[in-house]
Write a protein that holds these residues in place. Structure first.
Motif, PDB file in Angstrom:
ATOM      1  N   CYS A  84     -31.964  -2.104   7.352  1.00 29.79           N
ATOM      2  CA  CYS A  84     -31.221  -1.472   8.448  1.00 29.79           C
ATOM      3  C   CYS A  84     -30.775  -2.506   9.475  1.00 29.79           C
ATOM      4  O   CYS A  84     -29.623  -2.500   9.920  1.00 29.79           O
ATOM      5  N   TYR A  85     -31.673  -3.408   9.843  1.00 29.03           N
ATOM      6  CA  TYR A  85     -31.353  -4.432  10.834  1.00 29.03           C
ATOM      7  C   TYR A  85     -30.244  -5.345  10.313  1.00 29.03           C
ATOM      8  O   TYR A  85     -29.295  -5.659  11.042  1.00 29.03           O
ATOM      9  N   GLU A  86     -30.360  -5.742   9.071  1.00 26.70           N
ATOM     10  CA  GLU A  86     -29.342  -6.622   8.495  1.00 26.70           C
ATOM     11  C   GLU A  86     -27.977  -5.937   8.501  1.00 26.70           C
ATOM     12  O   GLU A  86     -26.967  -6.555   8.852  1.00 26.70           O
ATOM     13  N   ASN A  87     -27.943  -4.675   8.137  1.00 26.25           N
ATOM     14  CA  ASN A  87     -26.678  -3.942   8.152  1.00 26.25           C
ATOM     15  C   ASN A  87     -26.128  -3.807   9.565  1.00 26.25           C
ATOM     16  O   ASN A  87     -24.917  -3.934   9.782  1.00 26.25           O
ATOM     17  N   MET A  88     -26.994  -3.548  10.519  1.00 29.94           N
ATOM     18  CA  MET A  88     -26.550  -3.388  11.903  1.00 29.94           C
ATOM     19  C   MET A  88     -25.963  -4.687  12.449  1.00 29.94           C
ATOM     20  O   MET A  88     -24.926  -4.675  13.102  1.00 29.94           O
TER      21      MET A  88
END
Length: 111
Positions: A84-88
């Motif tokens: 999720c963090y990487e996508n954000m």
């Protein structure tokens, strides 16, 4: 990987992004948890994401430890949070109003 992404954010923004990524991960895994800014501040005194999750599980979600191994839950949450963090950060997400995924999830299941 995350260090370059963090360079574009202030420390507060980075903390908010991490907390929002945890909340998205909780939602993805079907956990009706929500870490607001106060929860984030309370957990910030504990060093390391793994230790924070361990503490949160033991103090706020101990019932899950009767069914699941703590390491299993922590690894699943950390993997989902990292995704999720990487996508954000990859799409240039800026910190905005946090989304309470737990509230959305309650509406989905009619609780």
């Amino acid at each position: 990987m995350f260090t370059a992404a963090l360079d574009q954010y202030s420390a507060d923004d980075a903390a908010d992004l991490h907390r929002n990524a945890y909340n998205a991960a909780f939602y993805e895994l079907g956990l009706s948890w929500y870490w607001d800014a106060n929860t984030g501040d309370d957990l910030a005194v504990i060093a390391g994401g793994r230790n924070r999750l361990q503490h949160y599980l033991e103090t706020c979600q101990a019932h899950l430890l009767k069914v699941y191994e703590a390491d299993f839950l922590i690894e699943a949450i950390q993997a989902a949070k990292a995704r999720c963090y990487e996508n954000m950060t990859a799409c240039g997400t800026r910190v905005t109003r946090p989304i309470n995924w737990a509230e959305i999830q309650r509406g989905e299941v009619g609780v």
